[in-house]
Design a protein around this motif. Structure first.
Motif, PDB file in Angstrom:
ATOM      1  N   ARG A  73       0.703  -1.210  -0.033  1.00 48.27           N
ATOM      2  CA  ARG A  73      -0.044   0.041  -0.035  1.00 48.27           C
ATOM      3  C   ARG A  73       0.913   1.198   0.001  1.00 48.27           C
ATOM      4  O   ARG A  73       0.391   2.226  -0.674  1.00 48.27           O
ATOM      5  N   LEU A  76       2.480   1.704  -3.602  1.00 47.72           N
ATOM      6  CA  LEU A  76       1.673   2.329  -4.464  1.00 47.72           C
ATOM      7  C   LEU A  76       1.096   3.799  -4.073  1.00 47.72           C
ATOM      8  O   LEU A  76       0.987   4.650  -4.976  1.00 47.72           O
ATOM      9  N   LEU A  83      -4.513   3.365  -2.152  1.00 47.46           N
ATOM     10  CA  LEU A  83      -5.744   2.282  -2.081  1.00 47.46           C
ATOM     11  C   LEU A  83      -6.229   2.339  -0.401  1.00 47.46           C
ATOM     12  O   LEU A  83      -5.440   2.576   0.205  1.00 47.46           O
ATOM     13  N   ALA A  88      -6.358  -2.743  -0.608  1.00 45.26           N
ATOM     14  CA  ALA A  88      -5.026  -3.319  -0.530  1.00 45.26           C
ATOM     15  C   ALA A  88      -4.899  -4.673  -0.195  1.00 45.26           C
ATOM     16  O   ALA A  88      -4.104  -5.518  -0.782  1.00 45.26           O
ATOM     17  N   SER A  91      -5.992  -7.118  -2.983  1.00 45.71           N
ATOM     18  CA  SER A  91      -5.272  -7.155  -4.028  1.00 45.71           C
ATOM     19  C   SER A  91      -3.859  -7.844  -3.524  1.00 45.71           C
ATOM     20  O   SER A  91      -3.197  -8.458  -4.461  1.00 45.71           O
ATOM     21  N   ARG A 111      -1.526  -9.533  -7.954  1.00 48.65           N
ATOM     22  CA  ARG A 111      -1.673  -8.409  -7.278  1.00 48.65           C
ATOM     23  C   ARG A 111      -1.803  -7.126  -8.375  1.00 48.65           C
ATOM     24  O   ARG A 111      -2.703  -6.353  -8.142  1.00 48.65           O
ATOM     25  N   ALA A 115      -5.104  -5.057  -8.474  1.00 49.22           N
ATOM     26  CA  ALA A 115      -5.170  -3.669  -8.348  1.00 49.22           C
ATOM     27  C   ALA A 115      -5.714  -2.858  -9.343  1.00 49.22           C
ATOM     28  O   ALA A 115      -6.097  -1.704  -9.161  1.00 49.22           O
ATOM     29  N   GLY A 125       1.159  -0.561 -11.626  1.00 46.88           N
ATOM     30  CA  GLY A 125       1.181  -1.538 -10.694  1.00 46.88           C
ATOM     31  C   GLY A 125       2.318  -2.426 -10.861  1.00 46.88           C
ATOM     32  O   GLY A 125       2.905  -2.999  -9.848  1.00 46.88           O
TER      33      GLY A 125
END
Length: 308
Positions: A73, A76, A83, A88, A91, A111, A115, A125
Protein backbone atom coordinates in the motif's frame (compact mmCIF):
# COMPACT_ATOMS: atom_id res chain seq x y z
CA UNK A 1 -12.97 -18.99 -38.06
CA UNK A 2 -15.30 -18.94 -35.05
CA UNK A 3 -14.06 -20.48 -31.85
CA UNK A 4 -16.37 -21.44 -29.04
CA UNK A 5 -15.81 -20.10 -25.55
CA UNK A 6 -14.28 -22.55 -23.07
CA UNK A 7 -16.78 -24.45 -20.96
CA UNK A 8 -17.21 -23.60 -17.25
CA UNK A 9 -15.41 -26.83 -16.38
CA UNK A 10 -12.45 -25.87 -18.58
CA UNK A 11 -12.30 -22.39 -17.05
CA UNK A 12 -12.29 -23.85 -13.54
CA UNK A 13 -9.52 -26.26 -14.52
CA UNK A 14 -7.41 -23.44 -15.98
CA UNK A 15 -7.97 -21.34 -12.86
CA UNK A 16 -6.91 -24.27 -10.66
CA UNK A 17 -3.75 -25.08 -12.64
CA UNK A 18 -1.41 -22.74 -10.69
CA UNK A 19 -2.60 -24.22 -7.38
CA UNK A 20 -2.28 -27.78 -8.66
CA UNK A 21 1.23 -27.02 -9.90
CA UNK A 22 2.14 -25.52 -6.54
CA UNK A 23 0.87 -28.64 -4.74
CA UNK A 24 2.88 -30.87 -7.09
CA UNK A 25 6.04 -28.84 -6.46
CA UNK A 26 5.50 -28.98 -2.71
CA UNK A 27 5.20 -32.77 -2.99
CA UNK A 28 8.50 -32.88 -4.88
CA UNK A 29 10.05 -30.68 -2.21
CA UNK A 30 8.82 -33.14 0.42
CA UNK A 31 10.46 -36.01 -1.45
CA UNK A 32 13.72 -34.04 -1.68
CA UNK A 33 13.67 -33.37 2.05
CA UNK A 34 12.88 -37.03 2.86
CA UNK A 35 15.83 -38.17 0.74
CA UNK A 36 18.15 -35.68 2.41
CA UNK A 37 16.87 -36.68 5.83
CA UNK A 38 17.56 -40.37 5.19
CA UNK A 39 21.05 -39.51 3.96
CA UNK A 40 21.84 -37.53 7.11
CA UNK A 41 19.93 -39.44 9.78
CA UNK A 42 19.31 -42.90 8.39
CA UNK A 43 16.78 -44.53 10.68
CA UNK A 44 17.95 -42.67 13.78
CA UNK A 45 15.66 -40.56 16.00
CA UNK A 46 14.74 -37.07 14.89
CA UNK A 47 15.71 -34.09 17.07
CA UNK A 48 12.89 -33.12 19.48
CA UNK A 49 10.64 -30.24 18.42
CA UNK A 50 9.31 -27.58 20.83
CA UNK A 51 5.91 -26.86 19.29
CA UNK A 52 5.28 -23.77 21.44
CA UNK A 53 8.11 -22.02 19.65
CA UNK A 54 6.57 -22.92 16.29
CA UNK A 55 3.30 -21.33 17.40
CA UNK A 56 5.22 -18.14 18.25
CA UNK A 57 6.93 -18.30 14.85
CA UNK A 58 3.53 -18.54 13.13
CA UNK A 59 2.28 -15.47 15.01
CA UNK A 60 5.39 -13.48 14.04
CA UNK A 61 5.08 -14.56 10.41
CA UNK A 62 1.44 -13.45 10.44
CA UNK A 63 2.60 -10.00 11.60
CA UNK A 64 5.27 -10.11 8.89
CA UNK A 65 2.61 -10.82 6.24
CA UNK A 66 0.68 -7.83 7.56
CA UNK A 67 3.76 -5.63 7.21
CA UNK A 68 4.22 -6.85 3.62
CA UNK A 69 0.66 -5.80 2.79
CA UNK A 70 1.30 -2.40 4.37
CA UNK A 71 4.45 -2.02 2.24
CA UNK A 72 2.43 -2.78 -0.91
CA UNK A 73 0.00 0.00 0.00
CA UNK A 74 2.84 2.41 0.84
CA UNK A 75 4.70 1.75 -2.42
CA UNK A 76 1.54 2.38 -4.43
CA UNK A 77 1.04 5.63 -2.50
CA UNK A 78 4.64 6.63 -3.31
CA UNK A 79 3.86 6.51 -7.04
CA UNK A 80 0.57 8.34 -6.67
CA UNK A 81 -2.03 5.58 -6.27
CA UNK A 82 -3.64 5.45 -2.85
CA UNK A 83 -5.66 2.35 -2.03
CA UNK A 84 -8.01 1.94 0.90
CA UNK A 85 -7.23 -0.80 3.38
CA UNK A 86 -9.89 -3.12 1.97
CA UNK A 87 -8.63 -2.59 -1.59
CA UNK A 88 -5.03 -3.22 -0.50
CA UNK A 89 -6.00 -6.44 1.29
CA UNK A 90 -8.11 -7.61 -1.66
CA UNK A 91 -5.17 -7.13 -4.05
CA UNK A 92 -2.53 -8.60 -1.72
CA UNK A 93 -4.04 -11.61 0.10
CA UNK A 94 -4.84 -13.70 -3.02
CA UNK A 95 -1.20 -13.43 -4.16
CA UNK A 96 0.25 -15.31 -1.18
CA UNK A 97 -0.39 -18.85 -2.40
CA UNK A 98 0.43 -17.82 -5.98
CA UNK A 99 4.04 -17.42 -4.81
CA UNK A 100 4.31 -21.22 -4.67
CA UNK A 101 4.02 -21.43 -8.47
CA UNK A 102 7.32 -21.32 -10.44
CA UNK A 103 8.39 -17.87 -11.54
CA UNK A 104 7.59 -14.55 -9.91
CA UNK A 105 5.07 -13.67 -12.62
CA UNK A 106 2.08 -15.45 -11.05
CA UNK A 107 2.01 -13.73 -7.69
CA UNK A 108 2.88 -10.35 -9.19
CA UNK A 109 0.31 -10.74 -11.97
CA UNK A 110 -2.38 -11.51 -9.39
CA UNK A 111 -1.57 -8.36 -7.43
CA UNK A 112 -1.25 -6.13 -10.47
CA UNK A 113 -4.47 -7.47 -11.96
CA UNK A 114 -6.46 -7.03 -8.75
CA UNK A 115 -4.98 -3.57 -8.17
CA UNK A 116 -6.18 -2.64 -11.66
CA UNK A 117 -9.73 -3.34 -10.55
CA UNK A 118 -9.14 -0.74 -7.82
CA UNK A 119 -8.09 1.85 -10.43
CA UNK A 120 -4.30 1.30 -10.60
CA UNK A 121 -2.94 1.28 -14.15
CA UNK A 122 -1.24 -1.95 -15.26
CA UNK A 123 2.05 -0.15 -15.87
CA UNK A 124 1.87 1.57 -12.51
CA UNK A 125 1.09 -1.71 -10.75
CA UNK A 126 4.04 -3.42 -12.42
CA UNK A 127 6.26 -0.48 -11.50
CA UNK A 128 5.09 -0.67 -7.89
CA UNK A 129 6.20 -4.32 -7.82
CA UNK A 130 9.65 -3.26 -9.05
CA UNK A 131 9.98 -0.51 -6.42
CA UNK A 132 8.78 -2.95 -3.77
CA UNK A 133 11.45 -5.42 -4.92
CA UNK A 134 14.19 -2.79 -4.62
CA UNK A 135 12.98 -1.86 -1.14
CA UNK A 136 12.89 -5.51 -0.01
CA UNK A 137 16.26 -6.45 -1.52
CA UNK A 138 17.94 -3.28 -0.27
CA UNK A 139 16.70 -3.51 3.32
CA UNK A 140 17.25 -7.28 3.28
CA UNK A 141 20.81 -6.78 2.08
CA UNK A 142 21.49 -4.35 4.92
CA UNK A 143 20.02 -6.79 7.47
CA UNK A 144 22.13 -9.62 6.03
CA UNK A 145 25.27 -7.47 6.04
CA UNK A 146 24.72 -6.32 9.62
CA UNK A 147 23.74 -9.73 10.97
CA UNK A 148 26.48 -11.75 9.29
CA UNK A 149 29.01 -9.02 10.04
CA UNK A 150 28.18 -9.00 13.76
CA UNK A 151 28.33 -12.80 13.80
CA UNK A 152 31.69 -12.74 12.01
CA UNK A 153 30.36 -15.04 9.28
CA UNK A 154 32.43 -15.62 6.18
CA UNK A 155 29.51 -14.88 3.84
CA UNK A 156 29.06 -11.22 4.81
CA UNK A 157 30.78 -10.25 1.54
CA UNK A 158 27.87 -11.71 -0.46
CA UNK A 159 25.49 -9.47 1.48
CA UNK A 160 27.72 -6.49 0.69
CA UNK A 161 27.52 -7.28 -3.02
CA UNK A 162 23.73 -7.42 -2.73
CA UNK A 163 23.67 -3.94 -1.20
CA UNK A 164 25.99 -2.66 -3.94
CA UNK A 165 23.74 -4.18 -6.61
CA UNK A 166 20.61 -2.53 -5.25
CA UNK A 167 22.44 0.81 -4.91
CA UNK A 168 23.52 0.44 -8.55
CA UNK A 169 19.88 -0.07 -9.59
CA UNK A 170 18.94 3.16 -7.81
CA UNK A 171 21.77 5.00 -9.61
CA UNK A 172 20.52 3.69 -12.97
CA UNK A 173 16.99 4.85 -12.14
CA UNK A 174 18.32 8.29 -11.14
CA UNK A 175 20.25 8.59 -14.41
CA UNK A 176 17.15 7.54 -16.38
CA UNK A 177 15.10 10.21 -14.60
CA UNK A 178 17.51 12.88 -15.87
CA UNK A 179 16.82 11.95 -19.50
CA UNK A 180 13.55 12.92 -21.16
CA UNK A 181 12.90 9.46 -22.64
CA UNK A 182 14.01 7.75 -19.44
CA UNK A 183 11.78 9.98 -17.31
CA UNK A 184 8.84 9.22 -19.61
CA UNK A 185 9.53 5.50 -19.23
CA UNK A 186 9.65 5.78 -15.45
CA UNK A 187 6.41 7.76 -15.46
CA UNK A 188 4.76 5.04 -17.52
CA UNK A 189 6.04 2.15 -15.40
CA UNK A 190 5.84 3.01 -11.75
CA UNK A 191 6.41 6.73 -11.77
CA UNK A 192 9.54 8.84 -11.39
CA UNK A 193 8.51 10.34 -8.06
CA UNK A 194 10.49 7.81 -5.93
CA UNK A 195 13.63 8.90 -7.84
CA UNK A 196 12.99 12.62 -7.68
CA UNK A 197 11.66 12.48 -4.13
CA UNK A 198 13.35 9.50 -2.42
CA UNK A 199 11.53 10.31 0.83
CA UNK A 200 8.32 9.14 -0.86
CA UNK A 201 9.53 5.59 -0.23
CA UNK A 202 10.67 6.28 3.34
CA UNK A 203 7.49 4.82 4.91
CA UNK A 204 7.88 1.62 2.87
CA UNK A 205 11.57 1.34 3.78
CA UNK A 206 10.80 1.84 7.47
CA UNK A 207 8.05 -0.79 7.39
CA UNK A 208 10.38 -3.13 5.53
CA UNK A 209 12.97 -2.90 8.31
CA UNK A 210 10.25 -3.73 10.85
CA UNK A 211 9.14 -6.60 8.62
CA UNK A 212 12.68 -8.01 8.47
CA UNK A 213 12.90 -7.85 12.26
CA UNK A 214 9.67 -9.87 12.53
CA UNK A 215 10.92 -12.32 9.87
CA UNK A 216 14.23 -12.82 11.70
CA UNK A 217 12.55 -13.29 15.09
CA UNK A 218 10.11 -15.80 13.56
CA UNK A 219 13.00 -17.87 12.20
CA UNK A 220 14.87 -17.58 15.48
CA UNK A 221 11.77 -19.10 17.10
CA UNK A 222 11.89 -21.97 14.58
CA UNK A 223 15.59 -22.47 15.36
CA UNK A 224 14.72 -22.48 19.07
CA UNK A 225 12.15 -25.18 18.39
CA UNK A 226 14.90 -27.60 17.30
CA UNK A 227 18.02 -26.36 19.14
CA UNK A 228 18.72 -24.79 22.58
CA UNK A 229 19.84 -21.35 21.40
CA UNK A 230 19.21 -17.91 22.84
CA UNK A 231 18.99 -14.31 21.62
CA UNK A 232 22.76 -14.34 21.01
CA UNK A 233 21.98 -16.34 17.84
CA UNK A 234 19.75 -13.58 16.43
CA UNK A 235 22.47 -11.82 14.32
CA UNK A 236 23.51 -14.95 12.41
CA UNK A 237 19.90 -16.11 12.01
CA UNK A 238 18.79 -12.67 10.79
CA UNK A 239 21.70 -12.43 8.37
CA UNK A 240 21.22 -15.98 7.12
CA UNK A 241 17.48 -15.76 6.46
CA UNK A 242 17.80 -12.33 4.79
CA UNK A 243 20.60 -13.45 2.46
CA UNK A 244 18.92 -16.81 1.75
CA UNK A 245 15.63 -15.03 0.97
CA UNK A 246 17.40 -12.69 -1.46
CA UNK A 247 19.13 -15.61 -3.17
CA UNK A 248 15.85 -17.46 -3.48
CA UNK A 249 14.06 -14.38 -4.79
CA UNK A 250 16.68 -13.80 -7.47
CA UNK A 251 16.31 -17.44 -8.55
CA UNK A 252 13.33 -16.36 -10.63
CA UNK A 253 12.19 -19.80 -11.81
CA UNK A 254 11.93 -21.44 -8.39
CA UNK A 255 8.73 -20.89 -6.34
CA UNK A 256 9.66 -19.04 -3.15
CA UNK A 257 13.31 -19.85 -3.93
CA UNK A 258 12.64 -23.56 -3.41
CA UNK A 259 15.97 -25.39 -3.14
CA UNK A 260 18.09 -22.25 -3.48
CA UNK A 261 16.96 -20.62 -0.25
CA UNK A 262 17.00 -23.95 1.57
CA UNK A 263 20.52 -24.81 0.44
CA UNK A 264 21.80 -21.38 1.44
CA UNK A 265 20.24 -21.73 4.89
CA UNK A 266 21.94 -25.10 5.38
CA UNK A 267 25.30 -23.52 4.56
CA UNK A 268 24.84 -20.25 6.46
CA UNK A 269 23.53 -21.87 9.64
CA UNK A 270 26.12 -24.67 9.69
CA UNK A 271 28.07 -22.92 12.51
CA UNK A 272 24.91 -22.85 14.66
CA UNK A 273 23.05 -26.10 13.93
CA UNK A 274 23.97 -29.73 13.38
CA UNK A 275 23.04 -31.25 10.01
CA UNK A 276 19.85 -32.93 11.35
CA UNK A 277 18.82 -29.76 13.19
CA UNK A 278 19.45 -27.63 10.08
CA UNK A 279 17.37 -29.91 7.86
CA UNK A 280 14.54 -29.96 10.38
CA UNK A 281 14.72 -26.16 10.69
CA UNK A 282 14.46 -25.73 6.89
CA UNK A 283 11.48 -28.08 6.68
CA UNK A 284 9.64 -26.55 9.65
CA UNK A 285 10.21 -22.98 8.49
CA UNK A 286 8.65 -23.89 5.14
CA UNK A 287 5.69 -25.62 6.79
CA UNK A 288 5.01 -22.75 9.19
CA UNK A 289 5.18 -20.22 6.33
CA UNK A 290 2.81 -22.33 4.23
CA UNK A 291 0.39 -22.64 7.16
CA UNK A 292 0.38 -18.85 7.64
CA UNK A 293 -0.10 -18.14 3.90
CA UNK A 294 -2.92 -20.68 3.67
CA UNK A 295 -4.59 -19.27 6.81
CA UNK A 296 -4.45 -15.69 5.53
CA UNK A 297 -5.83 -16.74 2.15
CA UNK A 298 -8.60 -18.81 3.76
CA UNK A 299 -9.57 -15.90 6.03
CA UNK A 300 -9.71 -13.61 2.99
CA UNK A 301 -11.91 -16.10 1.10
CA UNK A 302 -14.27 -16.38 4.09
CA UNK A 303 -14.39 -12.59 4.30
CA UNK A 304 -15.28 -12.38 0.61
CA UNK A 305 -18.06 -14.94 1.01
CA UNK A 306 -19.56 -13.29 4.09
CA UNK A 307 -19.18 -9.83 2.59
CA UNK A 308 -20.97 -10.72 -0.65
Amino acid sequence: MITSAPSPQARRLLAALPTLLAVALLALAGRWFAARWRAVMGDGPAPPVAWTWLALAALLLLLHATSAMVIWRQVLAAIGHRLGWREAIDSFAPSLLARYVPGKVWANAVRVGLARKAGVRLGAGAGAVLWETLVALGSGGLVALAGLGIAGAAHARAAAWLVVGVAGAWVVAALLARQSHGAALLERFGGARPVREPMALAPAIGTSVVGWALFALAHLAVVRAVAPVGLEALPIVAGAVALAWAGGYLAVVMPLGLGVRDGLLLVLLAPLLTAPQALLFVALSRLVQLAVDASVTSAWVVGQVWGS
